[in-house]
Design an enzyme around this catalytic site. Structure first.
Site, PDB file in Angstrom:
ATOM      1  N   ILE A  58       0.892  -1.155   0.000  1.00 45.33           N
ATOM      2  CA  ILE A  58       0.000   0.000   0.000  1.00 45.33           C
ATOM      3  C   ILE A  58       0.933   1.209   0.000  1.00 45.33           C
ATOM      4  CG2 ILE A  58      -0.237  -0.062   2.526  1.00 45.33           C
ATOM      5  CD1 ILE A  58      -3.043   1.125   2.198  1.00 45.33           C
ATOM      6  N   SER A  59       0.714   2.118  -0.915  1.00 48.13           N
ATOM      7  CA  SER A  59       1.607   3.262  -1.076  1.00 48.13           C
ATOM      8  C   SER A  59       1.618   4.148   0.157  1.00 48.13           C
ATOM      9  CB  SER A  59       1.190   4.099  -2.281  1.00 48.13           C
ATOM     10  OG  SER A  59       1.305   3.355  -3.465  1.00 48.13           O
TER      11      SER A  59
END
Length: 182
Positions: A58-59
């Protein structure tokens, strides 16, 4: 957890990356912790990427906020989220565009898509279609899009995606190898 999420949002405002009210509201409403594995929930509000499954991440919030501000999604728009991962970005977009808008989120990893679909269902958002498949050339079946957000880097902007943009549409994609530009 709301206090920690609020702290994350305030820190993104303080560094100048978040400034649009619609986007700020989405970051306040959509809690990143709901989209990370339970083993990493204590780090959900850190400004770092976190592992998901099969090497996917997840960025980091700073990157997602930067991309959202560049995309400038508006109420009622149609969005494509390529490499939708955990569904966090799709949920942010869906919150911004509201019930009059639509988000098509596509992830190539079935295991991750299954997890993300559960997370998105828990949000109660009804304007997201989360699909499993290869969207490296976009997803023409639902085009044109006002906004296309791509999570994974590429060496050049795919013309097929550009052709799926509505007139005045915006595409944000990391381009480059080791050094990337948005």
């Amino acid at each position: 957890m709301q206090a920690a999420n609020d702290y994350l949002v305030e820190s993104l405002i303080d560094v100048g990356v978040l400034h649009t009210p619609l986007i700020i509201n989405a970051f306040r409403v959509v809690d990143r912790a709901e989209f990370v594995p339970s083993t990493d929930r204590d780090r959900a509000y850190d400004d770092i990427p976190l592992p998901l499954v099969s090497g996917a991440t997840i960025s980091q919030p700073f990157t997602v906020a930067t991309m959202m501000e560049l995309l400038a999604p508006q109420i009622g728009e149609r969005c494509l989220d390529v490499g939708a991962g955990s569904g966090w970005t799709a949920a942010l977009l869906a919150t911004i565009v509201g019930s009059a808008g639509r988000v098509v989120a596509i992830e190539r990893l079935p295991q991750l898509a299954h997890i993300a679909t559960r997370s998105l269902l828990a949000t109660g958002l009804k304007n997201v279609n989360y699909l499993t498949g290869d969207a490296s050339r976009g997803w023409p079946e639902h085009s044109p899009y006002d906004v296309i957000q791509v999570a994974a880097a590429t060496l050049k902007v795919p013309l097929a995606m550009v052709n799926q943009l509505a007139v005045g549409g915006r595409l944000v994609i990391p381009v480059g190898d080791y050094v990337q530009d948005l």
